[in-house]
Scaffold this active site. Structure first.
Site, short mmCIF file in Angstrom:
data_model
loop_
_atom_site.label_atom_id
_atom_site.label_comp_id
_atom_site.label_asym_id
_atom_site.label_seq_id
_atom_site.Cartn_x
_atom_site.Cartn_y
_atom_site.Cartn_z
N GLN A 144 13.87 3.23 3.47
CA GLN A 144 12.79 2.27 3.24
C GLN A 144 12.66 2.04 1.74
O GLN A 144 12.36 2.96 0.99
CB GLN A 144 11.46 2.79 3.80
CG GLN A 144 10.30 1.83 3.56
CD GLN A 144 8.95 2.45 3.84
OE1 GLN A 144 8.84 3.46 4.52
NE2 GLN A 144 7.91 1.84 3.31
N HIS A 175 1.69 6.68 6.82
CA HIS A 175 3.12 6.41 6.93
C HIS A 175 3.58 6.53 8.37
O HIS A 175 3.19 7.46 9.08
CB HIS A 175 3.88 7.41 6.05
CG HIS A 175 5.35 7.19 5.98
ND1 HIS A 175 5.92 6.06 5.46
CD2 HIS A 175 6.39 7.98 6.40
CE1 HIS A 175 7.24 6.15 5.53
NE2 HIS A 175 7.54 7.30 6.10
N CYS A 198 6.94 0.62 6.42
CA CYS A 198 7.32 1.73 7.30
C CYS A 198 7.10 1.42 8.78
O CYS A 198 7.82 1.94 9.63
CB CYS A 198 6.58 3.01 6.92
SG CYS A 198 4.79 2.85 6.95
N ASP A 255 12.70 8.90 9.28
CA ASP A 255 11.70 8.59 8.26
C ASP A 255 12.43 7.94 7.09
O ASP A 255 13.25 8.59 6.41
CB ASP A 255 11.01 9.89 7.82
CG ASP A 255 9.95 9.68 6.75
OD1 ASP A 255 9.88 8.58 6.16
OD2 ASP A 255 9.20 10.64 6.47
#
Length: 236
Positions: free
Chosen positions: A93, A170, A99, A185
């Protein structure tokens, strides 16, 4: 959502609300057929509440607050032994507050063989274009994609809360790939394995990891879990 990879660009989007209705319209508008999959709220992590979530669950999204403890654990994981995760669709990201979109792309990117996307739709073209890219190339591809930026903006302003880019939460995604539970992630350098799993136990396995993360941050309240479930009748 406020913090991204250290090599991130200056580009920032408005954050996506943890709202299944908003996410469904977003996904369906970009090429996920309505009769294939849908997002649902997970109202709690105990077994009874997990049982009422429509099955099969094919991905789990988790929204949590970024704290000093979560940052400490993230840095620790960067130093841990790296497992082979080349079979997992993963991207970095590099856009602030993206996100939510990255989490949804992680979910669909690992389901392209199980979920039939609309031919020549945005998602169909996106995953075909990025299939052979590395995580940073995928991040750059997303960052430069105006169509996705506009769609994200529309979705980000469609929620119940006033959109603001000043957030400290997040999104991450959990999927099962080849019998293993992975945490995806975009702020981390690679997928994180959490051990064995299966399509039928994905939700419960992810819930255990999520419970552990919540317990490490007992003073925080801003958590949200959303399941992506296959529609009944859709092949899996």
């Amino acid at each position: 959502m406020a913090t991204v990879d250290e090599s991130a660009s200056a580009k920032r989007w408005l954050p996506l609300e943890a709202n299944p209705d908003v996410m469904n319209q977003y996904l369906w508008g970009l090429g996920l057929p309505q009769d294939e999959a849908e997002c649902f709220d997970v109202y709690g992590l105990d077994e009874e509440l997990l049982e009422i979530v429509p099955k099969p669950v094919v991905a789990v999204l988790f929204l949590y607050p970024i704290t000093s403890k979560t940052e400490e654990e993230r840095l620790q994981q960067e130093n841990d032994k790296k497992e082979d995760s080349s079979r997992v669709y993963f991207m970095k990201q590099t856009v602030g507050n993206a996100c939510g979109t990255v989490g949804l792309l992680h979910a669909l990117g690992n389901l392209t063989s199980e979920i039939k996307l609309v031919e020549e739709s945005f998602f169909d073209r996106f995953f075909k274009s990025t299939a052979s890219m590395d995580p940073f190339q995928r991040a750059t591809f997303l960052e430069n994609n105006r169509e996705m930026e506009v769609a994200h903006s529309v979705a980000a302003t469609a929620g119940d809360t006033e959109a603001s880019d000043n957030v400290d939460t997040h999104f991450i995604c959990f999927v099962c790939v080849d019998g293993e539970l992975y945490e995806l992630d975009g702020r981390k350098s690679r997928p994180i394995s959490h051990g064995s799993s299966s399509p039928s136990t994905l939700l419960k396995d992810a819930a255990k990891v999520i419970q552990s993360m919540i317990q490490k941050n007992p003073d925080s309240l801003n958590f949200n879990v959303i399941a992506v479930s296959k529609k009944s009748g859709a092949a899996y």
